[in-house]
Design a protein around this motif. Sequence first.
Motif, mmCIF file in Angstrom:
data_model
loop_
_atom_site.group_PDB
_atom_site.id
_atom_site.type_symbol
_atom_site.label_atom_id
_atom_site.label_comp_id
_atom_site.label_asym_id
_atom_site.label_seq_id
_atom_site.Cartn_x
_atom_site.Cartn_y
_atom_site.Cartn_z
ATOM 1 N N GLU A 4 -5.073 6.169 1.444
ATOM 2 C CA GLU A 4 -4.403 4.756 1.195
ATOM 3 C C GLU A 4 -4.660 4.389 -0.283
ATOM 4 O OE1 GLU A 4 -4.563 0.140 2.940
ATOM 5 O OE2 GLU A 4 -5.478 1.769 3.924
ATOM 6 N N ASP A 29 -3.500 1.883 -3.809
ATOM 7 C CA ASP A 29 -2.764 0.506 -4.462
ATOM 8 C C ASP A 29 -2.805 1.199 -5.837
ATOM 9 O OD1 ASP A 29 -2.782 -1.370 -2.246
ATOM 10 O OD2 ASP A 29 -4.829 -0.942 -2.290
ATOM 11 N N LYS A 42 -6.765 9.690 6.504
ATOM 12 C CA LYS A 42 -5.665 8.887 5.854
ATOM 13 C C LYS A 42 -6.045 8.666 4.488
ATOM 14 C CE LYS A 42 -4.340 5.200 8.130
ATOM 15 N NZ LYS A 42 -4.327 3.942 8.860
ATOM 16 N N ILE A 55 0.303 4.736 1.786
ATOM 17 C CA ILE A 55 -0.285 5.371 2.754
ATOM 18 C C ILE A 55 0.376 6.599 3.168
ATOM 19 C CG2 ILE A 55 -1.498 4.944 5.228
ATOM 20 C CD1 ILE A 55 -1.068 2.168 4.802
ATOM 21 N N PRO A 100 0.724 -1.211 0.040
ATOM 22 C CA PRO A 100 -0.087 -0.196 -0.104
ATOM 23 C C PRO A 100 0.839 1.371 0.047
ATOM 24 C CG PRO A 100 0.120 -0.925 2.332
ATOM 25 C CD PRO A 100 1.071 -1.616 1.293
#
Length: 714
Positions: free
Chosen positions: A452, A454, A450, A443, A441
């Motif tokens: 996050e 991919d 937050k 992050i 990930p």
Amino acid sequence: MNPTSHDASDPASVTPAPVPTPSELTPPDSAERRKRRLRIARNIAIGVLGTLFAIWLILFITKGRFLKGPVEGIASSLTEREVAVKGDFQLYFAPFRIKFFAEGLTVSNPEWATRPYLFTARRIDTRIAPLPLLLGNWRLYWLDLTDGAVDLEWNARRTANTWTFDSSGDAKPLELPTIDRASLRDTKVRYRDPVLQLLTDLDFASVVSNDARIGQAVRFTGDGTLRSTPFTLKGALLTPDATVQRGQNKLELQARAANNIIDISGTLPSLADIEGVPLATRARGRNAAELLGIIGVVIPRTRTYKLNATLVKNDREYRFTGLKGTFGDSDIAGKFTVNMAGERVHVDATLATKTLDIIDVSPFIGYNPDVVAARGVQAAAAESGAAPARLLPNASLRAEGLRVFDADVRYTAARLRSDSIPISDISVTVDLDDGMLKLSPLILTMARGKLESDIAIDWRRRPARTQYDIRLASTPMAQLLSGFGVAEAGTTGTVKGRIQLTGDGDALHDSLGSASGRMAFVIPKGTFWTRNVQLAELDFGTFVQKMFEDKLKDPVQINCGLVAFTVRKGAAAADPILIDTTKNVITGRGGFSFATEQMDMAFRADGKKFSLVSGQSPVQIGGYFSSAKLNVISPELLGRAGVGLGLAVLAAPPAALLAFVDVGDAKSAACGPVLQGARAAGQRTTKGKPRDDVGNGKKATSGKRDDKKFLGIF
């Protein structure tokens, strides 16, 4: 007759026989045999020692010159190479160390090698330790070599080398003998590895000290190429006093390649032994990408860097620990390993940064950081090949370079230094396997929320295919907007969202310019400052009333909101833009294009309450990403102003206000579909009726509800 004589037949006259002692009972031949064995052992020992002494004496007197022919034959048979000595030959104990001396010594190479000889020397003189030699270990107390040449080569498939003499076995790594001291004159070493694409030539020269002080050194210079990159070398092996008592040697080496300078120093157990030895390493240069590019590792370019680490080499693995340094205005620390034993170079690293400057991030999306620092992002985009007024860079990583190495990298950054983006706690895991690059990930914390992600980039496809999945957790909008320089963010609400796109292209611009997918940001219940809401609606009556009452920050409750786009081939259309508050319903149409970076959007706010002075005309956002234009005086609003002016002329000034009356007929939104991020077709009013004022993700205009295509695409 003699009176004293006795008759033999008389028993009384017979004398009894004496009793034998234990020693007399032992057979005489046993003792004799033991003595004989001792004499034989003694004689054998004397004979062996005598023979050895005789051999030693003969060798010492003759210097072993008569062994020249037999040694050449035996050595040639054992090595399966032609070994010859053209001049003088000596092999003897002097007195207890083996002395080997040869003039014109040659050892041939296998037929596949590019040079005829593995080793040649006009003169070689050395002393060899005999006991380690019996155990298969070579230890040279000292080596004096004149006009020597060593050719170390691997074959094209790296299955055989010139120094492994067993042709039926596997090729072995180079293992040099332990050398306490050396004096090398006009000696050259050549190393060639086709797999690593490495070719280097070293020239050795010695400055000899009679007392073996620190002044004695084996100095060398050299040059070569590594993966088509030329480099130069210079250095020395310094021999201290302790070497005479089997001490250690100091290595000093400096290499220059591709605008980089690398200094290596350390203490070696012998002159030629660097395996497993910690070496202090310092590297500096204008761009770390040029440094790693030497070994085929591709990274984005960096600004000026300085790095310090401890290097330990084990065969074809190079481990760097205790790494510390800087690149640009950012710091870096950690460890990494480069393994060159496999089919592809493999990099494994754990790195950390305390403060990461935003300019040092720019290369990872295709900008030149030096241009960004000097002239800004737009100039850097133009330098990468982007069209005028564009921000997204056209520069790309070399796709072919990402197929020649693999990587497993773990990176963290505590804080991003930026004037406008409040980002901290960055962490990313990078996995590169045969051209498949994954950042998963990725992050970070942005404005106390937050984010996050991919991201997967398949460089095996041409062009590369990138899949983006970016998720923003609930983030305070006040913090988010204040980071962009807004003194008062205008809201206490939060926002969360997700971006899912797939595009093809080797550069960020090409990837996004061809992307398809969806972008959606949900605004749950919260507050929006009145100024923002009324600015969108241009409700002058309410704004003036608030201004006179000095309550410009009186909050308006947001019931729910959704800002979403459907993206097709790089063009994003509103699907939907809908924000429902206690006083207004804000809707939006239009969209933007990643390909051209143009924007054509209109936001409209209809009041839920009666307002005497209301513009009720869209706020248009146009222009480019690099130079957005906000137009709050739209043609529709100008038309209303014209009507108002006509009424004022015909009647009275108060009549002009009739053109700006907001009857307050906005339809409240059903928040269920909004909070679920539903598309425009799924949006409803609070009475359950479909909405037709929020776009449809296919076509939109800047405030006019007709069939005009958005940016000529939909």
